[in-house]
Design a protein around this motif. Structure first.
Motif, mmCIF file in Angstrom:
data_model
loop_
_atom_site.group_PDB
_atom_site.id
_atom_site.type_symbol
_atom_site.label_atom_id
_atom_site.label_comp_id
_atom_site.label_asym_id
_atom_site.label_seq_id
_atom_site.Cartn_x
_atom_site.Cartn_y
_atom_site.Cartn_z
ATOM 1 N N THR A 110 0.726 -1.334 0.125
ATOM 2 C CA THR A 110 0.111 -0.076 -0.109
ATOM 3 C C THR A 110 0.900 1.274 0.018
ATOM 4 O OG1 THR A 110 -0.327 0.182 2.501
ATOM 5 C CG2 THR A 110 -1.723 -1.221 1.247
ATOM 6 N N THR A 111 1.976 1.269 -0.837
ATOM 7 C CA THR A 111 2.870 2.394 -0.710
ATOM 8 C C THR A 111 2.414 3.462 -1.739
ATOM 9 O OG1 THR A 111 4.796 0.987 -0.292
ATOM 10 C CG2 THR A 111 5.358 3.252 -1.215
ATOM 11 N N GLY A 112 2.070 2.956 -3.124
ATOM 12 C CA GLY A 112 1.361 3.764 -4.109
ATOM 13 C C GLY A 112 2.493 4.440 -5.045
ATOM 14 N N SER A 113 3.817 4.183 -4.790
ATOM 15 C CA SER A 113 4.813 4.523 -5.956
ATOM 16 C C SER A 113 4.362 3.927 -7.077
ATOM 17 C CB SER A 113 6.172 4.340 -5.426
ATOM 18 O OG SER A 113 6.324 4.896 -4.191
ATOM 19 N N THR A 114 4.416 4.502 -8.278
ATOM 20 C CA THR A 114 4.343 3.717 -9.463
ATOM 21 C C THR A 114 5.312 3.968 -10.657
ATOM 22 O OG1 THR A 114 2.514 3.442 -11.172
ATOM 23 C CG2 THR A 114 2.688 5.702 -10.515
ATOM 24 N N VAL A 115 5.537 3.140 -11.420
ATOM 25 C CA VAL A 115 6.215 3.192 -12.744
ATOM 26 C C VAL A 115 5.471 3.312 -14.010
ATOM 27 C CG1 VAL A 115 8.401 1.991 -11.589
ATOM 28 C CG2 VAL A 115 6.393 0.629 -12.885
ATOM 29 N N LEU A 116 4.181 3.161 -13.793
ATOM 30 C CA LEU A 116 3.225 3.204 -15.014
ATOM 31 C C LEU A 116 2.577 4.466 -15.333
ATOM 32 C CD1 LEU A 116 1.090 -0.050 -14.267
ATOM 33 C CD2 LEU A 116 3.149 0.031 -15.490
ATOM 34 N N SER A 117 2.513 4.779 -16.669
ATOM 35 C CA SER A 117 1.772 6.103 -17.258
ATOM 36 C C SER A 117 0.883 5.555 -18.056
ATOM 37 C CB SER A 117 2.840 7.079 -17.583
ATOM 38 O OG SER A 117 3.637 6.291 -18.764
ATOM 39 N N GLY A 118 -0.015 6.646 -18.567
ATOM 40 C CA GLY A 118 -1.035 6.227 -19.614
ATOM 41 C C GLY A 118 -2.276 5.647 -18.859
ATOM 42 N N LEU A 119 -2.502 6.021 -17.452
ATOM 43 C CA LEU A 119 -3.314 5.172 -16.882
ATOM 44 C C LEU A 119 -4.664 5.368 -17.475
ATOM 45 C CD1 LEU A 119 -2.339 5.704 -13.266
ATOM 46 C CD2 LEU A 119 -1.913 3.739 -14.563
ATOM 47 N N ASP A 120 -5.213 6.562 -17.918
ATOM 48 C CA ASP A 120 -6.424 7.050 -18.436
ATOM 49 C C ASP A 120 -7.016 6.167 -19.596
ATOM 50 O OD1 ASP A 120 -7.139 9.803 -17.078
ATOM 51 O OD2 ASP A 120 -5.126 9.583 -17.525
ATOM 52 N N GLY A 314 -0.771 8.754 -0.357
ATOM 53 C CA GLY A 314 -0.038 9.056 -1.487
ATOM 54 C C GLY A 314 -0.799 9.653 -2.703
ATOM 55 N N TYR A 315 -2.087 9.765 -2.467
ATOM 56 C CA TYR A 315 -2.806 10.409 -3.543
ATOM 57 C C TYR A 315 -2.182 11.826 -3.966
ATOM 58 C CZ TYR A 315 -7.057 7.462 -3.867
ATOM 59 O OH TYR A 315 -7.630 6.233 -3.814
ATOM 60 N N GLY A 316 -2.252 12.173 -5.380
ATOM 61 C CA GLY A 316 -1.722 13.326 -5.831
ATOM 62 C C GLY A 316 -3.088 14.269 -6.055
ATOM 63 N N LEU A 317 -2.931 15.727 -5.770
ATOM 64 C CA LEU A 317 -3.951 16.562 -6.122
ATOM 65 C C LEU A 317 -3.219 17.819 -6.683
ATOM 66 C CD1 LEU A 317 -6.826 17.625 -6.024
ATOM 67 C CD2 LEU A 317 -6.564 18.090 -3.454
ATOM 68 N N THR A 318 -2.339 18.281 -5.788
ATOM 69 C CA THR A 318 -1.451 19.434 -6.464
ATOM 70 C C THR A 318 -0.039 18.966 -6.079
ATOM 71 O OG1 THR A 318 -1.614 20.321 -4.246
ATOM 72 C CG2 THR A 318 -3.269 21.222 -6.058
ATOM 73 N N ILE A 424 12.942 7.721 1.891
ATOM 74 C CA ILE A 424 11.873 7.920 3.104
ATOM 75 C C ILE A 424 10.604 7.554 2.729
ATOM 76 C CG2 ILE A 424 10.427 9.837 4.288
ATOM 77 C CD1 ILE A 424 13.361 11.703 4.243
ATOM 78 N N THR A 425 10.145 7.830 1.384
ATOM 79 C CA THR A 425 8.916 7.394 0.896
ATOM 80 C C THR A 425 8.668 6.022 0.781
ATOM 81 O OG1 THR A 425 7.012 8.062 -0.493
ATOM 82 C CG2 THR A 425 9.108 7.619 -1.612
ATOM 83 N N ALA A 426 9.920 5.271 0.369
ATOM 84 C CA ALA A 426 9.578 3.725 0.448
ATOM 85 C C ALA A 426 9.560 3.270 1.669
ATOM 86 C CB ALA A 426 10.962 3.162 -0.405
ATOM 87 N N VAL A 427 10.534 3.414 2.904
ATOM 88 C CA VAL A 427 10.230 3.126 4.151
ATOM 89 C C VAL A 427 9.154 3.356 4.970
ATOM 90 C CG1 VAL A 427 11.487 2.725 6.234
ATOM 91 C CG2 VAL A 427 12.947 2.810 4.287
ATOM 92 N N GLY A 439 8.253 13.320 -7.444
ATOM 93 C CA GLY A 439 7.251 14.175 -6.638
ATOM 94 C C GLY A 439 6.053 13.845 -7.146
ATOM 95 N N PRO A 440 4.870 14.323 -6.444
ATOM 96 C CA PRO A 440 3.480 14.312 -6.784
ATOM 97 C C PRO A 440 2.994 14.203 -8.238
ATOM 98 C CG PRO A 440 3.540 15.535 -5.032
ATOM 99 C CD PRO A 440 5.015 15.601 -5.499
ATOM 100 N N ALA A 441 4.102 14.916 -9.201
ATOM 101 C CA ALA A 441 3.542 15.098 -10.401
ATOM 102 C C ALA A 441 4.468 14.150 -11.455
ATOM 103 C CB ALA A 441 3.903 16.529 -10.938
ATOM 104 N N GLY A 442 5.293 13.442 -10.733
ATOM 105 C CA GLY A 442 6.219 12.492 -11.452
ATOM 106 C C GLY A 442 5.772 10.965 -11.234
ATOM 107 N N ASN A 443 6.625 10.005 -11.563
ATOM 108 C CA ASN A 443 6.640 8.811 -11.153
ATOM 109 C C ASN A 443 8.033 8.065 -11.044
ATOM 110 O OD1 ASN A 443 7.494 7.775 -13.535
ATOM 111 N ND2 ASN A 443 5.269 7.386 -14.337
ATOM 112 N N PHE A 444 8.346 6.958 -10.787
ATOM 113 C CA PHE A 444 9.674 6.164 -10.529
ATOM 114 C C PHE A 444 10.177 5.487 -11.727
ATOM 115 C CE2 PHE A 444 7.907 7.109 -6.391
ATOM 116 C CZ PHE A 444 8.718 7.037 -5.626
ATOM 117 N N ALA A 445 9.350 5.608 -13.005
ATOM 118 C CA ALA A 445 9.980 4.785 -14.296
ATOM 119 C C ALA A 445 11.269 5.236 -14.534
ATOM 120 C CB ALA A 445 9.031 5.160 -15.285
#
Length: 480
Positions: A110-120, A314-318, A424-427, A439-445
């Protein structure tokens, strides 16, 4: 000697459940003509075959586990389940196994970090599988936090030991009843959250997915914009149910039994709610002043982001990283905090800060009155020396793992800000870090594969409260 047969049997049981849940996205794939139907069918068959082998090899008349078995089982179960749960991702459009495992570990912890994009525009079967992983991980870790970790005295959690935190034969029915009650409340809250999202403007598919990832404080979304894709009403629904996910699920079980006042008698819950309210109000007032926003909008943004980070959703809003230096420092600290023990959230947890404060008060009294005898209490229970030792060990290991992970990320070429906040965000199982990359506007890909494997390990260590895994590396663990 290790009791391999019961370990295999329990592991096989979990894998059989995983194979069954793989049929849900398979059904979505078949109904919508997705290309993923083959991926989920193969994954379910392979996982089911492995489950059958484990169950048949480990079946016996009585199931008895000692403490060492419980430590090993707690760690190996989540690792093996993640290895099999990654199969649909790696069979889907050729996602490499590193990315598939990272996405799975992030989901199931339930961390929420992602490497995927184009989810829509992604197949619905993949989106529902991501959400299911977080939902299953959420309830799994709740049961573990209530019934297993207090029994093992991990990180001072013996304070929350109940009669179900006992794995002797006679306690098994109580443990099963507790797990059943927790699961029922978890389902009820998920349904209420889904209804709230639908009334706030989401279609049923979006509402169901976000309900699962909200209650589990996971943070996976069906859109690259995350919650910014939806209405302000949906933001308030999300804030409310993320907050519910950060509370001990046992509180809701007690409330349904008519013990509603138990919420206000719990020091951990009161401390958590007051902390969130105070920080949200302060950041909201500051945001309204510097960004010239209406206070209602500023409060919506601040409370959503504060609750999202503190509950490790870890939801993103802004992109709160663009709010300025004060917000960056505030959210960097909030990543560590976590919510309540017995909830779906990660992090250090509020109760450990409260116990540390109680120990500090005791030490100050001792300095003033050296001959005095003082014993602080928490939730009407004395804070024993073994709880203090366990808590101090947890904090030291938590910080040590975070620093070691950050140093490793820098060594493999990740920039310092991404390395520090990524560790920090992983642990802490928060999800997004700070900065333009993760950051909230990016991902780990874009991170190197070695960094993704290291972060996956960090997520698992953080979710299992570190001590559960660290004890496996002590030589004496294997000597008896």
């Amino acid at each position: 000697m290790l009791n391999l047969r019961p370990l295999l049997f329990i592991l096989g049981t979990f894998l059989s459940m995983l194979a069954g849940f793989m049929l849900i996205p398979l059904l979505f794939a078949l109904l919508h003509g997705d290309e993923t139907s083959g991926a989920f069918m193969i994954s379910s068959l392979v996982t089911g075959a492995a489950a059958s082998f484990c169950i048949s090899s480990g079946q016996q008349k009585t199931l008895k586990l000692n403490i060492r078995d419980m430590f090993l089982l707690t760690s190996i179960t989540w690792l093996v389940v993640s290895l099999f749960a990654a199969m649909p991702f790696t069979l889907y459009h050729g996602i490499n196994y590193t990315d598939a495992f990272f996405e799975t570990m992030s989901g199931i912890t339930t961390t929420g970090s992602t490497v995927l994009s184009g989810l829509d525009n992604m197949d619905r079967s993949i989106l529902i599988w991501r959400s299911l992983l977080q939902w299953l991980g959420g309830i799994g870790f709740i049961v573990m936090a209530v019934a297993v970790l207090p029994f093992l005295n991990v990180g001072g959690m013996r304070l929350f030991r109940t009669e179900s935190s006992d794995w002797s034969d006679k306690s098994t029915p109580r443990t099963q009843d507790m797990a059943k009650n927790l699961f029922q409340v978890y389902i009820l809250l998920t349904i209420l959250c889904g209804l709230g999202y639908h009334l706030a403007g989401m279609d049923w598919f979006e509402a169901i997915n976000h309900a699962m990832t909200t209650l589990s404080t996971g943070g996976y979304s069906t859109s690259d914009e995350s919650m910014a894709h939806f209405t302000p009403a949906a933001h308030w629904v999300s804030t409310s149910f993320m907050l519910a996910g950060g509370l001990p699920l046992l509180i809701f079980v007690q409330m349904l039994r008519g013990r509603s006042l138990s919420v206000w008698n719990d020091a951990q819950v009161k401390g958590f709610l007051l902390f969130v309210a105070l920080v949200s109000m302060l950041l909201g007032a500051w945001l309204a002043e510097v960004k010239h926003l209406a206070f209602c909008d500023a409060l919506r943004l601040s409370s959503f982001n504060v609750v999202s980070v503190v509950t490790t959703t870890g939801y993103g809003l802004t992109d709160y990283g663009s709010w300025g230096p004060l917000a960056n420092v505030a959210f960097l600290f909030l990543m560590f905090v976590g919510a309540c023990s017995g909830s779906t959230s990660g992090g250090i947890k509020i109760f450990r800060f409260q116990i540390a404060g109680a120990i500090m008060r005791e030490q100050l009294k001792q300095q003033i009155h050296p001959a005095g005898i003082f014993r602080e209490r928490y939730n009407h229970r004395p804070i024993s020396d073994d709880i203090i030792r366990s808590l101090v060990t947890f904090i030291l290991l938590f910080m040590g793992v975070t620093v070691a992970l950050a140093v490793f990320l820098v060594a493999v070429g990740v920039d310092p800000i991404s390395s520090l906040t990524g560790a920090i965000t992983a642990v802490t199982n928060v999800g997004p870090g700070l900065g333009p990359v993760i950051g909230p506007a990016g991902n780990f890909a874009s991170l190197p594969d070695s960094a993704k494997w290291a972060l996956s390990l960090g997520m698992l260590l953080g979710r299992l409260e570190i001590l559960t895994v660290a004890v496996l590396f002590h030589p004496k663990f294997w000597q008896y």
